[in-house]
Design a protein around this motif. Structure first.
Motif, short mmCIF file in Angstrom:
data_model
loop_
_atom_site.label_atom_id
_atom_site.label_comp_id
_atom_site.label_asym_id
_atom_site.label_seq_id
_atom_site.Cartn_x
_atom_site.Cartn_y
_atom_site.Cartn_z
N PHE A 78 0.82 -1.21 0.00
CA PHE A 78 0.00 0.00 0.00
C PHE A 78 0.85 1.26 0.00
O PHE A 78 0.32 2.36 -0.16
N GLU A 79 2.16 1.11 0.16
CA GLU A 79 3.08 2.22 -0.07
C GLU A 79 3.54 2.21 -1.52
O GLU A 79 3.50 3.23 -2.21
N THR A 80 4.00 1.07 -1.98
CA THR A 80 4.33 0.89 -3.39
C THR A 80 4.25 -0.59 -3.71
O THR A 80 4.79 -1.42 -2.97
N ASP A 81 3.55 -0.92 -4.78
CA ASP A 81 3.32 -2.32 -5.13
C ASP A 81 4.38 -2.74 -6.14
O ASP A 81 4.33 -2.38 -7.33
N LEU A 82 5.33 -3.53 -5.68
CA LEU A 82 6.47 -3.91 -6.49
C LEU A 82 6.16 -5.00 -7.49
O LEU A 82 7.02 -5.36 -8.30
N ASN A 83 4.94 -5.50 -7.47
CA ASN A 83 4.56 -6.51 -8.44
C ASN A 83 3.68 -5.93 -9.55
O ASN A 83 2.95 -6.65 -10.22
N ARG A 84 3.77 -4.62 -9.70
CA ARG A 84 3.10 -3.93 -10.79
C ARG A 84 4.11 -3.12 -11.58
O ARG A 84 5.22 -2.85 -11.10
N VAL A 85 3.73 -2.71 -12.77
CA VAL A 85 4.58 -1.79 -13.52
C VAL A 85 4.61 -0.46 -12.78
O VAL A 85 3.70 -0.14 -12.00
N VAL A 204 -3.29 -20.63 -13.05
CA VAL A 204 -4.71 -20.78 -12.76
C VAL A 204 -5.28 -19.47 -12.19
O VAL A 204 -6.28 -18.94 -12.69
N LYS A 205 -4.64 -18.96 -11.16
CA LYS A 205 -5.08 -17.72 -10.52
C LYS A 205 -4.28 -16.50 -10.99
O LYS A 205 -4.82 -15.41 -11.11
N PHE A 206 -2.99 -16.70 -11.20
CA PHE A 206 -2.08 -15.60 -11.51
C PHE A 206 -1.04 -16.07 -12.54
O PHE A 206 -0.62 -17.21 -12.52
N ARG A 207 -0.62 -15.13 -13.38
CA ARG A 207 0.35 -15.45 -14.42
C ARG A 207 1.72 -14.81 -14.18
O ARG A 207 2.64 -15.03 -14.97
N GLY A 208 1.86 -14.08 -13.08
CA GLY A 208 3.11 -13.39 -12.81
C GLY A 208 3.10 -11.99 -13.39
O GLY A 208 2.70 -11.80 -14.55
N ARG A 209 3.56 -11.01 -12.59
CA ARG A 209 3.51 -9.64 -13.08
C ARG A 209 4.86 -8.96 -12.93
O ARG A 209 5.83 -9.34 -13.57
N GLY A 210 4.94 -7.95 -12.07
CA GLY A 210 6.05 -7.01 -12.02
C GLY A 210 7.44 -7.57 -12.18
O GLY A 210 8.12 -7.34 -13.18
N ILE A 211 7.92 -8.28 -11.17
CA ILE A 211 9.30 -8.77 -11.20
C ILE A 211 9.50 -9.74 -12.36
O ILE A 211 10.51 -9.67 -13.07
N ALA A 212 8.56 -10.64 -12.56
CA ALA A 212 8.71 -11.62 -13.64
C ALA A 212 8.79 -10.93 -15.00
O ALA A 212 9.68 -11.21 -15.81
N LEU A 226 9.87 -17.71 -11.63
CA LEU A 226 8.65 -18.42 -11.26
C LEU A 226 7.91 -17.56 -10.24
O LEU A 226 8.41 -17.34 -9.13
N ALA A 227 6.74 -17.07 -10.61
CA ALA A 227 5.91 -16.30 -9.69
C ALA A 227 5.07 -17.29 -8.89
O ALA A 227 4.09 -17.84 -9.40
N ILE A 228 5.47 -17.54 -7.66
CA ILE A 228 4.92 -18.64 -6.86
C ILE A 228 3.94 -18.08 -5.83
O ILE A 228 4.34 -17.34 -4.92
N GLU A 229 2.68 -18.43 -5.96
CA GLU A 229 1.63 -17.97 -5.06
C GLU A 229 1.13 -19.13 -4.20
O GLU A 229 0.60 -20.11 -4.73
N PHE A 230 1.31 -19.01 -2.90
CA PHE A 230 0.80 -20.02 -1.97
C PHE A 230 -0.57 -19.59 -1.44
O PHE A 230 -0.74 -18.47 -0.97
N LYS A 231 -1.51 -20.50 -1.52
CA LYS A 231 -2.82 -20.24 -0.92
C LYS A 231 -2.65 -20.07 0.59
O LYS A 231 -1.85 -20.77 1.21
#
Length: 274
Positions: A78-85, A204-212, A226-231
């Motif tokens: 919420f300060e800066t989202d590093l997984n976005r452009v 399935v849920k996410f394809r990877g964004r910013g860093i990837a 590998l953008a790894i999302e744990f439930k």
């Protein structure tokens, strides 16, 4: 479950920490692990702290603690989202963040937003410096570790269906899968907990964004991100209470993939130079 609760913001943590041995070809990041806000951002924040925490990825820094090279960001998304452009990295108004009412007056002042972008730049500059050194040695793997909610309808509601919510989602949307697919497959085959196989699926849920996306563009012949999302089955996403045993098991599971994944990368590298 643990008596330890999710961290409270202290407003005095560094932007990031870098630990471990960076001489190898596998590194891990936890860029959404942080909950801290710098004071001027905190003063503008009106979003309930529990809601904010629910949208962050608490304890993901602990997932990567057994891996050799680690970069953890302590500032909240919420300060800066590093997984976005960069252009979308600061949540200025509700439509930038799932309709959440975050800021006094309804919008984050532009001067504060610009300083948040400086934080974004600081992290990516650090990633660039370090990844440049690794890429100079050859192809490398990044575990870009996150988590996601599956109880969106409330603490007492039925969780999201398993068919749409795998235990682990591996995002490879920007990856050259034809070239690096065996590395992805090896990771997915070797992620398992001591109690049995995890439901590990791709995109399935996410394809990877910013860093990837950034790393694949900057290092097209070296980076395998590998953008790894744990439930969030490792914690109560509504109270913030962690399950320390499961967190430790996830850390062990990730660490156990290191050898097979690097071996798969080496086979591809040797094949390309043969």
């Amino acid at each position: 479950m643990s008596e330890t609760r999710a961290p409270q913001a202290t407003h005095d943590l560094p932007v990031l920490s870098v630990d471990g041995d960076w001489s190898g070809q596998l590194v891990a990041t936890a860029v959404h692990a942080g909950h801290d806000l710098r004071p001027e951002v905190h003063e503008q924040m009106v979003l309930d702290e529990e809601v904010r925490l629910r949208e962050e990825d608490p304890f993901t820094d602990r997932f990567i603690e057994r891996l050799p090279a680690r970069l953890v960001v302590h500032r909240s998304r919420f300060e800066t989202d590093l997984n976005r452009v960069r252009e979308e990295a600061v949540y200025r108004e509700p439509e930038d963040a799932w309709g959440l009412d975050m800021w006094r007056g309804g919008r984050l002042p532009d001067d504060i937003a610009e300083r948040s972008l400086e934080v974004f730049d600081e992290v990516y500059d650090e990633l660039g410096r370090r990844f440049d050194e690794i890429a100079a040695r050859g192809p490398f793997v990044v575990y870009d570790v996150h988590s996601y909610n599956h109880r969106r309808d409330g603490a007492d509601a039925v969780p999201g269906p398993q068919e749409d919510n795998p235990d682990v989602n591996v995002g490879t949307g920007s990856l050259d899968r034809e070239r690096w697919g065996s590395v992805v497959d090896t990771f997915m085959e070797h992620v398992e907990l001591s109690g049995g196989r995890l439901d590990v699926r791709e995109n399935v849920k996410f394809r990877g964004r910013g860093i990837a996306q950034w790393a694949h563009a900057r290092y097209p012949d070296q980076a395998v991100v590998l953008a790894i999302e744990f439930k969030k089955t490792y914690m109560d996403e509504w109270t913030g209470e962690p399950d320390d045993e499961r967190i430790a098991a996830i850390a062990a599971a990730l660490a156990a993939t290191r050898g097979p994944v690097l071996a798969a990368l080496e086979r591809l590298t040797e094949g390309a130079t043969a």
